[in-house]
Design a protein around this motif. Structure first.
Motif, mmCIF file in Angstrom:
data_model
loop_
_atom_site.group_PDB
_atom_site.id
_atom_site.type_symbol
_atom_site.label_atom_id
_atom_site.label_comp_id
_atom_site.label_asym_id
_atom_site.label_seq_id
_atom_site.Cartn_x
_atom_site.Cartn_y
_atom_site.Cartn_z
ATOM 1 N N ARG A 204 0.845 -1.199 0.000
ATOM 2 C CA ARG A 204 0.000 0.000 0.000
ATOM 3 C C ARG A 204 0.879 1.247 0.000
ATOM 4 O O ARG A 204 1.979 1.269 0.550
ATOM 5 N N LYS A 205 0.346 2.277 -0.643
ATOM 6 C CA LYS A 205 1.106 3.519 -0.807
ATOM 7 C C LYS A 205 0.185 4.710 -0.606
ATOM 8 O O LYS A 205 -0.911 4.765 -1.171
ATOM 9 N N THR A 206 0.626 5.663 0.205
ATOM 10 C CA THR A 206 -0.141 6.883 0.426
ATOM 11 C C THR A 206 0.002 7.822 -0.771
ATOM 12 O O THR A 206 1.109 8.115 -1.213
ATOM 13 N N ILE A 207 -1.139 8.257 -1.308
ATOM 14 C CA ILE A 207 -1.139 9.227 -2.404
ATOM 15 C C ILE A 207 -1.211 10.644 -1.836
ATOM 16 O O ILE A 207 -0.464 11.528 -2.229
ATOM 17 N N ASN A 208 -2.139 10.858 -0.910
ATOM 18 C CA ASN A 208 -2.255 12.105 -0.163
ATOM 19 C C ASN A 208 -2.969 11.760 1.147
ATOM 20 O O ASN A 208 -3.300 10.594 1.382
ATOM 21 N N PRO A 209 -3.199 12.709 2.047
ATOM 22 C CA PRO A 209 -3.795 12.362 3.341
ATOM 23 C C PRO A 209 -5.158 11.666 3.262
ATOM 24 O O PRO A 209 -5.575 11.043 4.239
ATOM 25 N N LYS A 210 -5.842 11.734 2.128
ATOM 26 C CA LYS A 210 -7.162 11.113 2.000
ATOM 27 C C LYS A 210 -7.182 9.840 1.153
ATOM 28 O O LYS A 210 -8.116 9.047 1.241
ATOM 29 N N TRP A 211 -6.169 9.630 0.325
ATOM 30 C CA TRP A 211 -6.224 8.531 -0.639
ATOM 31 C C TRP A 211 -5.002 7.633 -0.534
ATOM 32 O O TRP A 211 -3.888 8.111 -0.318
ATOM 33 N N GLU A 212 -5.244 6.323 -0.719
ATOM 34 C CA GLU A 212 -4.176 5.336 -0.785
ATOM 35 C C GLU A 212 -4.406 4.410 -1.968
ATOM 36 O O GLU A 212 -5.542 4.236 -2.426
ATOM 37 N N LEU A 213 -3.316 3.807 -2.442
ATOM 38 C CA LEU A 213 -3.366 2.770 -3.470
ATOM 39 C C LEU A 213 -2.903 1.465 -2.837
ATOM 40 O O LEU A 213 -1.910 1.454 -2.100
ATOM 41 N N GLN A 214 -3.615 0.373 -3.111
ATOM 42 C CA GLN A 214 -3.216 -0.934 -2.569
ATOM 43 C C GLN A 214 -3.314 -1.995 -3.644
ATOM 44 O O GLN A 214 -4.318 -2.097 -4.347
ATOM 45 N N VAL A 215 -2.262 -2.801 -3.782
ATOM 46 C CA VAL A 215 -2.235 -3.948 -4.695
ATOM 47 C C VAL A 215 -2.012 -5.199 -3.855
ATOM 48 O O VAL A 215 -1.292 -5.168 -2.850
ATOM 49 N N GLU A 216 -2.623 -6.315 -4.273
ATOM 50 C CA GLU A 216 -2.584 -7.528 -3.464
ATOM 51 C C GLU A 216 -2.394 -8.762 -4.341
ATOM 52 O O GLU A 216 -2.610 -8.729 -5.554
ATOM 53 N N ALA A 217 -2.013 -9.845 -3.701
ATOM 54 C CA ALA A 217 -2.030 -11.183 -4.291
ATOM 55 C C ALA A 217 -2.576 -12.124 -3.228
ATOM 56 O O ALA A 217 -2.099 -12.123 -2.089
ATOM 57 N N GLN A 218 -3.596 -12.913 -3.594
ATOM 58 C CA GLN A 218 -4.254 -13.794 -2.632
ATOM 59 C C GLN A 218 -4.389 -15.201 -3.212
ATOM 60 O O GLN A 218 -4.554 -15.370 -4.421
ATOM 61 N N LEU A 219 -4.339 -16.183 -2.328
ATOM 62 C CA LEU A 219 -4.582 -17.564 -2.708
ATOM 63 C C LEU A 219 -5.859 -18.011 -2.005
ATOM 64 O O LEU A 219 -5.910 -18.050 -0.764
ATOM 65 N N LYS A 220 -6.892 -18.322 -2.800
ATOM 66 C CA LYS A 220 -8.225 -18.597 -2.249
ATOM 67 C C LYS A 220 -8.764 -19.929 -2.749
ATOM 68 O O LYS A 220 -8.959 -20.108 -3.951
ATOM 69 N N PRO A 221 -9.032 -20.898 -1.850
ATOM 70 C CA PRO A 221 -9.697 -22.139 -2.264
ATOM 71 C C PRO A 221 -11.220 -21.994 -2.184
ATOM 72 O O PRO A 221 -11.740 -21.278 -1.321
ATOM 73 N N VAL A 222 -11.911 -22.665 -3.082
ATOM 74 C CA VAL A 222 -13.383 -22.705 -3.076
ATOM 75 C C VAL A 222 -13.805 -24.152 -3.285
ATOM 76 O O VAL A 222 -13.291 -24.834 -4.183
ATOM 77 N N THR A 223 -14.731 -24.636 -2.462
ATOM 78 C CA THR A 223 -15.207 -26.009 -2.593
ATOM 79 C C THR A 223 -16.731 -26.022 -2.509
ATOM 80 O O THR A 223 -17.381 -24.986 -2.630
ATOM 81 N N ASN A 224 -17.307 -27.231 -2.336
ATOM 82 C CA ASN A 224 -18.753 -27.410 -2.210
ATOM 83 C C ASN A 224 -19.500 -27.169 -3.520
ATOM 84 O O ASN A 224 -20.649 -26.744 -3.531
ATOM 85 N N TYR A 225 -18.818 -27.440 -4.627
ATOM 86 C CA TYR A 225 -19.486 -27.458 -5.929
ATOM 87 C C TYR A 225 -19.951 -28.882 -6.239
ATOM 88 O O TYR A 225 -19.452 -29.856 -5.669
#
Length: 206
Positions: free
Chosen positions: A43-64
């Motif tokens: 995450r990076k502060t742009i100004n006192p009101k705004w931030e930018l955030q980039v992520e990477a997540q590993l998510k399992p889904v079951t019950n299909y």
């Protein structure tokens, strides 16, 4: 600890995420998958009101319970012998997800987030069965497509987060997937399955 740090506007802060994701796997039967997920973010502060955030997540889904069924009539020189049948059943998938969000500080501890999420999808828990004439069923299984889910999806994110303690955040977000991730031409039904979820997570940055 404020939501944004105006003293370090050019600094990226790295962090980790641990949370629970709930996905509706069948809208008609109201079945769901609720499993933990993990991730990292910057995450990076742009100004006192705004931030930018980039992520990477590993998510399992079951019950299909998504099944492909293929049939082919078998003939010999003497005529019709029967029908060869091949079935593949998919119980879930694992998604590598890449959210990109902008965050707006409502107060110095509470913020709103908006963004998009790209997902790479890999099916798992695949069961296989065949019936009829075995050697014909085996030949049929080699010719039919094996795609249980599309391998990608994109969705839109809305959420909120609240800072508690030093460098800790509690976040809740909803992501609306845009694509039916099960290709209808491969199945006996035309149900819509979306990679949409509600996530509740704790985030910590360093």
């Amino acid at each position: 600890m404020s939501f944004s740090d105006p003293n370090t506007p050019s600094k990226w802060r790295l962090g980790v995420t641990l949370g629970m994701s709930t996905t509706v796997t069948d809208y008609e039967r109201k079945t769901m998958s609720s499993l933990p997920f993990i991730g990292i973010f910057a995450r990076k502060t742009i100004n006192p009101k705004w931030e930018l955030q980039v992520e990477a997540q590993l998510k399992p889904v079951t019950n299909y319970d998504v099944t492909q069924r293929y049939e082919e009539d078998v003939y010999s020189s003497l005529g019709f012998l029967g029908t060869a049948v091949v079935e593949r059943s998919y119980q879930g998938y694992i998604a590598l997800e890449l959210p990109v969000m902008v965050k707006y500080a409502v107060t110095n501890r509470t913020g709103l987030s908006f963004g998009a999420r790209y997902s790479f999808i890999t099916p798992h828990d695949i069961a296989y069965s065949s019936s009829g004439y075995d050697r014909y069923s085996e030949s049929l299984s080699l010719r039919v497509p094996e795609k249980g889910f599309w391998n990608s999806d994109i969705g839109f994110i809305v959420g909120a987060e609240h800072a508690f303690g030093s460098r800790w955040f509690l976040s809740i977000r909803y992501t609306q997937g845009l694509r039916d991730i099960t290709p209808d031409n491969l199945y006996n039904d035309t149900k819509t399955h979306l990679n949409s979820d509600v996530q509740l997570a704790v985030q910590h940055y360093f």
